[in-house]
Write a protein that holds these residues in place. Structure first.
Motif: not given
Length: 86
Positions: A19, A54, A57-58, A60, A69
């Protein structure tokens, strides 16, 4: 009459390596600027966390427990204007 104390909203940025490299490194600065520019230092608690699992899909961000996200720096102003209570 005294002004009631505004409830504090919690904003958490995932600072795990994925991320962070996908944009949360820039998002942190954009969020801090938004908070400062809108005089929200008393009503928003901003914090970082390690990986939230996650990564795919970052980047986040979590606002009051809601996971958001794919947040890119260009989205910060509109996202916060929509999600932050004033």
């Amino acid at each position: 009459m005294d002004n009631p104390v505004k409830p504090v909203q919690t904003l958490t940025l995932c600072m795990g390596s994925s991320c962070f490299s996908k944009g949360n490194n820039l998002n942190a600065a954009a969020i801090e600027a938004f908070i400062r520019e809108n005089d929200l230092t008393e009503s928003i608690s901003m914090q970082g966390c390690l990986c939230e699992q996650h990564c795919k899909n970052g980047p986040n961000i979590t606002i009051d427990g809601e996971l958001i996200q794919g947040v890119q720096p260009g989205m910060i102003h509109d996202l916060l204007a929509h999600k932050i209570r004033r």
